[in-house]
Design an enzyme around this catalytic site. Structure first.
Site, PDB file in Angstrom:
ATOM      1  N   HIS A 289     -10.536   7.041   1.921  1.00 45.74           N
ATOM      2  CA  HIS A 289      -9.188   6.924   1.349  1.00 45.74           C
ATOM      3  C   HIS A 289      -9.154   5.852   0.273  1.00 45.74           C
ATOM      4  O   HIS A 289      -9.987   4.937   0.271  1.00 45.74           O
ATOM      5  CB  HIS A 289      -8.171   6.568   2.457  1.00 45.74           C
ATOM      6  CG  HIS A 289      -8.417   5.202   3.038  1.00 45.74           C
ATOM      7  ND1 HIS A 289      -9.379   4.962   4.003  1.00 45.74           N
ATOM      8  CD2 HIS A 289      -7.877   3.993   2.752  1.00 45.74           C
ATOM      9  CE1 HIS A 289      -9.395   3.671   4.298  1.00 45.74           C
ATOM     10  NE2 HIS A 289      -8.511   3.056   3.549  1.00 45.74           N
TER      11      HIS A 289
ATOM     12  N   LYS B  68      -7.155  -4.989  -2.800  1.00 48.33           N
ATOM     13  CA  LYS B  68      -7.907  -5.508  -1.659  1.00 48.33           C
ATOM     14  C   LYS B  68      -8.806  -4.430  -1.089  1.00 48.33           C
ATOM     15  O   LYS B  68      -8.547  -3.242  -1.290  1.00 48.33           O
ATOM     16  CB  LYS B  68      -6.939  -6.027  -0.587  1.00 48.33           C
ATOM     17  CG  LYS B  68      -6.024  -4.938  -0.081  1.00 48.33           C
ATOM     18  CD  LYS B  68      -4.971  -5.482   0.855  1.00 48.33           C
ATOM     19  CE  LYS B  68      -4.054  -4.392   1.319  1.00 48.33           C
ATOM     20  NZ  LYS B  68      -4.720  -3.276   2.029  1.00 48.33           N
TER      21      LYS B  68
ATOM     22  N   ASP C 148       0.787  -1.255   0.000  1.00 52.53           N
ATOM     23  CA  ASP C 148       0.000   0.000   0.000  1.00 52.53           C
ATOM     24  C   ASP C 148       0.815   1.299   0.000  1.00 52.53           C
ATOM     25  O   ASP C 148       0.486   2.235   0.753  1.00 52.53           O
ATOM     26  CB  ASP C 148      -0.947   0.013   1.219  1.00 52.53           C
ATOM     27  CG  ASP C 148      -1.977  -1.104   1.194  1.00 52.53           C
ATOM     28  OD1 ASP C 148      -1.983  -1.908   0.244  1.00 52.53           O
ATOM     29  OD2 ASP C 148      -2.791  -1.183   2.148  1.00 52.53           O
TER      30      ASP C 148
ATOM     31  N   HIS D 268     -10.809   0.786  -2.506  1.00 52.07           N
ATOM     32  CA  HIS D 268     -12.162   0.778  -1.957  1.00 52.07           C
ATOM     33  C   HIS D 268     -13.182   1.449  -2.885  1.00 52.07           C
ATOM     34  O   HIS D 268     -12.886   2.513  -3.456  1.00 52.07           O
ATOM     35  CB  HIS D 268     -12.197   1.543  -0.631  1.00 52.07           C
ATOM     36  CG  HIS D 268     -11.295   1.000   0.430  1.00 52.07           C
ATOM     37  ND1 HIS D 268     -11.329  -0.314   0.845  1.00 52.07           N
ATOM     38  CD2 HIS D 268     -10.333   1.606   1.190  1.00 52.07           C
ATOM     39  CE1 HIS D 268     -10.434  -0.483   1.809  1.00 52.07           C
ATOM     40  NE2 HIS D 268      -9.810   0.654   2.031  1.00 52.07           N
TER      41      HIS D 268
ATOM     42  N   ASP E 220      -4.606  -0.797  -1.749  1.00 53.41           N
ATOM     43  CA  ASP E 220      -5.882  -0.635  -1.052  1.00 53.41           C
ATOM     44  C   ASP E 220      -6.837  -0.015  -2.087  1.00 53.41           C
ATOM     45  O   ASP E 220      -6.487   0.984  -2.731  1.00 53.41           O
ATOM     46  CB  ASP E 220      -5.641   0.309   0.138  1.00 53.41           C
ATOM     47  CG  ASP E 220      -6.527   0.045   1.333  1.00 53.41           C
ATOM     48  OD1 ASP E 220      -6.791  -1.140   1.646  1.00 53.41           O
ATOM     49  OD2 ASP E 220      -6.956   1.030   1.981  1.00 53.41           O
TER      50      ASP E 220
ATOM     51  N   CYS F 234      -1.964  -2.772   7.672  1.00 51.73           N
ATOM     52  CA  CYS F 234      -1.881  -3.701   6.540  1.00 51.73           C
ATOM     53  C   CYS F 234      -0.605  -4.535   6.526  1.00 51.73           C
ATOM     54  O   CYS F 234      -0.640  -5.720   6.188  1.00 51.73           O
ATOM     55  CB  CYS F 234      -2.103  -2.950   5.232  1.00 51.73           C
ATOM     56  SG  CYS F 234      -3.833  -2.392   5.112  1.00 51.73           S
TER      57      CYS F 234
ATOM     58  N   HIS G 128     -17.705   2.267   0.693  1.00 48.79           N
ATOM     59  CA  HIS G 128     -17.116   1.245   1.563  1.00 48.79           C
ATOM     60  C   HIS G 128     -17.491   1.476   3.024  1.00 48.79           C
ATOM     61  O   HIS G 128     -17.452   2.614   3.513  1.00 48.79           O
ATOM     62  CB  HIS G 128     -15.589   1.241   1.414  1.00 48.79           C
ATOM     63  CG  HIS G 128     -14.957  -0.017   1.873  1.00 48.79           C
ATOM     64  ND1 HIS G 128     -14.217  -0.104   3.024  1.00 48.79           N
ATOM     65  CD2 HIS G 128     -14.992  -1.261   1.350  1.00 48.79           C
ATOM     66  CE1 HIS G 128     -13.802  -1.354   3.182  1.00 48.79           C
ATOM     67  NE2 HIS G 128     -14.250  -2.075   2.175  1.00 48.79           N
TER      68      HIS G 128
HETATM   69  C1  VGL Z   1      -4.596   0.673   5.793  1.00 51.94           C
HETATM   70  C2  VGL Z   1      -6.153   1.561   7.197  1.00 51.94           C
HETATM   71  C3  VGL Z   1      -7.130   1.447   6.232  1.00 51.94           C
HETATM   72  C4  VGL Z   1      -3.159   0.266   5.572  1.00 51.94           C
HETATM   73  C5  VGL Z   1      -5.559   0.537   4.813  1.00 51.94           C
HETATM   74  O1  VGL Z   1      -2.718   0.195   4.401  1.00 51.94           O
HETATM   75  O2  VGL Z   1      -2.455   0.025   6.574  1.00 51.94           O
HETATM   76  N1  VGL Z   1      -4.901   1.167   6.976  1.00 51.94           N
HETATM   77  N2  VGL Z   1      -6.819   0.937   5.038  1.00 51.94           N
HETATM   78 ZN    ZN Z   2      -8.243   1.017   3.485  1.00 52.47          ZN
END
Ligand code: VGL
Ligand code: ZN
Length: 202
Positions: free
Chosen positions: A85, A110, A12, A52, A50, A155, A56
């Protein structure tokens, strides 16, 4: 070059997790050069993204009255409600411009199901629904994983713990990660990773 059984998993490194982004991780952009250097050393390179939909359920904005960073209960357990985000197709969801994303063998997305979050690159937050990454790695003969990216305590941590549970040898290079550190979440994640047999290295 590492042996063919070793994969680098880059978690990510997207604009929304870097300074100026919607869910900025302090120093998130500082790891990019180091990650690019690592990418050149691994024969198997996977990037995660990431990804979404706007509706979401992990977004506080989709829970009227809920504050960002508060915690709600989902059918699969507790869930932090994040600022909106990494919405699919937006600039915030794109990889950091300096990340060598072209070198990836596989990009795994994901968090695309509206009703469930996915911190781990292996299983969604119900700890059951697979992303398919395990099959990809196994069919390529991978046994050892090195994890870097954002965020250490979400993550990266969830991915590391799932990977260890699946039987991979897992190392997290903490110097090439940065954390959100929400209410002690970094300490907690480090403890859980160690307990799962993950090697934490600089
Ligand atoms: C993440 C919070 C929400 C991450 C992703 O990449 O750590 N944290 N979505
Ligand atoms: Zn996320």
């Amino acid at each position: 070059m590492r042996p063919d059984t070793h994969a680098l998993i880059v978690i990510d490194i997207q604009n929304d997790f870097c300074p100026g982004g919607a869910l900025a991780v302090a120093g998130g952009d500082q790891i990019v050069d180091r990650v690019n250097a690592l990418i050149r050393k691994f024969p198997v390179r996977v990037l995660t993204q990431d990804w979404h939909p706007a509706d979401h359920t992990s977004f506080a904005a989709n829970h009227p009255g809920a504050a960002p960073f508060s915690v709600t209960t989902m059918p699969y357990g507790p869930q932090v409600l994040w600022p909106t985000h990494c919405v699919q197709g937006t600039a915030g969801a794109a990889f950091h411009a300096d990340l060598d994303a072209d070198a990836a063998d596989l990009v795994i997305r994901k968090g695309f199901r509206p009703g469930i979050d996915s911190y781990s690159a292996f299983f969604e937050n119900d700890h059951k629904t697979p992303t398919g990454l395990e099959g990809y790695l196994r069919t390529r003969g991978v046994t050892d994983l090195t994890l870097v990216g954002l965020a250490t305590d979400f993550c990266v941590g969830y991915t590391a713990i799932d990977a260890a549970g699946l039987g991979f040898n897992v190392t997290v290079l903490e110097g090439a990660c940065r954390a959100i550190d929400l209410d002690g979440s970094l300490d907690a994640a480090q403890g859980k990773m160690r307990a799962a047999g993950v090697v934490l290295a600089e």
